[in-house]
Write an enzyme that holds these catalytic residues in place. Structure first.
Site, mmCIF file in Angstrom:
data_model
loop_
_atom_site.group_PDB
_atom_site.id
_atom_site.type_symbol
_atom_site.label_atom_id
_atom_site.label_comp_id
_atom_site.label_asym_id
_atom_site.label_seq_id
_atom_site.Cartn_x
_atom_site.Cartn_y
_atom_site.Cartn_z
ATOM 1 N N ASP A 73 -12.974 6.686 35.604
ATOM 2 C CA ASP A 73 -12.860 7.646 34.493
ATOM 3 C C ASP A 73 -11.663 7.386 33.590
ATOM 4 O O ASP A 73 -11.556 7.981 32.524
ATOM 5 C CB ASP A 73 -12.777 9.076 35.062
ATOM 6 N N HIS A 80 -8.456 8.021 44.124
ATOM 7 C CA HIS A 80 -9.852 7.953 44.562
ATOM 8 C C HIS A 80 -9.909 8.119 46.074
ATOM 9 O O HIS A 80 -9.033 7.645 46.783
ATOM 10 C CB HIS A 80 -10.470 6.590 44.184
#
Ligand code: SDX
Length: 435
Positions: free
Chosen positions: A369, A312
């Site tokens: 996700d 991320h």
């Protein structure tokens, strides 16, 4: 860093020297002590611009909507920790919070829910619109096109009232658009919204009921969908939200901004990752023992394979949403009495990656996700609808940022600069003289 007195207040500055000239840049501090050098006057005072591909070090705005501390794995909507909202709130309550800035009263929420319930239907002409689209189209471009097309049905000139109507219409119609894009893809009849059902239950019945068979909404599934929508509702200046702000900064309308946000979210590096995670887990499930092989490829610099659902730009710690989703995964699967080989594989991958030097040194952790797809699958949501679910969840966040930008008295059209690296001036060459 230096300090200067302005209007009897100490103004922290950062000083840079360029070509013998010294420039003082004021420091802007946020409520959680985020500090930024304000470069809004940099070019006019020094001729310099800044360069930051991917904007990893560049604040595009000041915002009061969502706070993320990536190092500590903190996420708060309007100051409320995501873990508490996940446990106690509902998606419509979170939508109100993000858009209005405060938790709604009981009366506020009841009126908001009623208004949304009364706008869930799509104009009947949308049947022809959907009918004109290929059945095998991915539902994301179908949703982006449909939301953009809403602007052709609602053409009132922009006003505060019209914008409020658009907010209600978007929140109300997004589940209908999502469900219709799925029904279109499988050649089934569209199911009208049932306004006596709550937001998530209504979506599920439009997805899975048919004219021949009623769909009885399982409260476990409906609650899990509502939780997934809460967890996806906002995430400050991510790729798709920045896209919505950029489109809105030209004073294009909210339908256009949201349609652009859906398109940006579709990318596999962004919201499209949840579909890629499931495809990755299913590939590993098919090829026994390929988890280690997959991780080797993800670590190999020469291989473009990535461990989807990991890493991320902001979180250099565990994504707090992934932690909630991991816990919810097991609860939902146990309650539904199903098993999930995919969940076992995901947890095995996480276990290996979190003690692997490649991932640890780069601070790559599971993101939102990584587990969301496993839950969607367990809830019976088709894989190509996973990113549509993400878009449904992110809608109130996109709306909140669009309105925050538009209500900012200092907002300007977004127009970044560049460092030009192309040819210097050269004369035009006639066709006969080109080699
Ligand atoms: C979302 O911004 C948001 O807030 C997004 C989001 C939201 O709610 O809106 O949180 C939702 O988009 C989550 C991210 C979903 N995407 C994925 O899961 C795709 C896989 N992850 C990556 O591609 C990547 O981690 C990104 C895109 C998420 C972040 O990319 P960055 O910040 O540009 O980082 P990078 O590509 O520069 O990676 C840094 C290093 C590189 O290695 P080195 O060059 O240092 O050797 O880490 C490596 C990368 O190769 N790396 C990975 C990896 N992610 C980064 N290696 C293997 N697998 C991965 N998943």
């Amino acid at each position: 860093m230096a300090s200067q007195m302005t209007d009897n207040k100490t103004q922290d500055t950062v000083d840079i020297t360029f070509e013998g000239k010294s420039i003082s840049l004021p420091i802007v501090r946020g409520t959680e002590n985020e500090s930024a050098a304000d470069i809004s006057k940099l070019r006019s005072t020094s001729g310099l611009i800044t360069l930051d591909p991917g904007y990893g070090n560049t604040g595009a705005c000041q915002s009061a909507i969502t706070f993320i501390d990536g190092e500590k794995g903190i996420l708060r909507y309007r100051g409320y920790p995501i873990e508490q909202l996940a446990e106690h709130s509902t998606f419509l309550e979170v939508a109100w919070l993000l858009i209005k800035g405060e938790l709604p009263t009981r009366a506020d929420l009841a009126l908001f829910s009623r208004e949304i319930a009364r706008h869930t239907m799509l104009h009947e002409d949308f049947r022809d619109f959907f009918g004109s689209l290929p059945k095998d189209a991915h539902p994301m471009p179908v949703c982006a096109a449909t939301v953009g097309a809403l602007a052709t049905f609602y053409q009132e000139p922009e006003s505060d009232r019209q914008i409020q109507n658009t907010v209600i219409r978007l929140l109300a119609k997004m589940p209908t658009i999502a469900a219709y894009s799925y029904k279109h893809s499988i050649g089934q009849a569209f199911m009208y919204p049932q306004n006596d059902l709550d937001y998530s239950a209504n979506f599920l019945q439009m997805m899975f009921a048919t004219p021949c068979e009623e769909y009885v909404v399982d409260p476990v599934i409906s609650k899990a969908v509502d939780l997934l929508l809460i967890l996806h509702a906002d995430h400050e200046q991510n790729c798709s939200t920045s896209t919505v702000r950029m489109v809105g900064s030209s004073q294009a309308n909210l339908f256009a901004g949201i349609s652009a946000g859906i398109s940006a979210l579709w990318g596999p590096l962004h919201g499209g990752a949840n579909q890629k995670v499931i495809e990755m887990l299913e590939q590993i499930a098919r090829e026994e023992g390929s988890a280690e092989k997959f991780l080797n490829r993800a670590r190999d610099k020469g291989d473009t394979t990535r461990l989807m659902g990991f890493g991320h730009r902001i979180y250099k710690n565990y994504d707090p949403r992934a932690a909630v989703l991991k816990k919810t995964c097991s609860q939902v699967i146990n309650k539904l009495g199903t098993s999930s080989r995919l969940l076992e594989i995901a947890m095995k991958l996480e276990e290996i990656a979190l003690r692997d030097e490649y991932f640890v040194s780069r601070k790559l952790y599971p993101n939102v996700d990584f587990y969301s797809g496993v839950i969607y699958k367990a809830l019976g949501i088709p894989t190509n609808m996973f990113t549509v679910m993400f878009a449904m969840g992110r809608l109130p966040g996109w709306i909140a940022h669009f309105l925050e930008m538009r209500n900012d008295p200092d907002f300007r059209i977004g127009r970044p600069r560049q460092v030009y690296t192309g040819s210097k001036e050269r004369p035009y060459v006639g066709m006969d003289r080109r080699s």
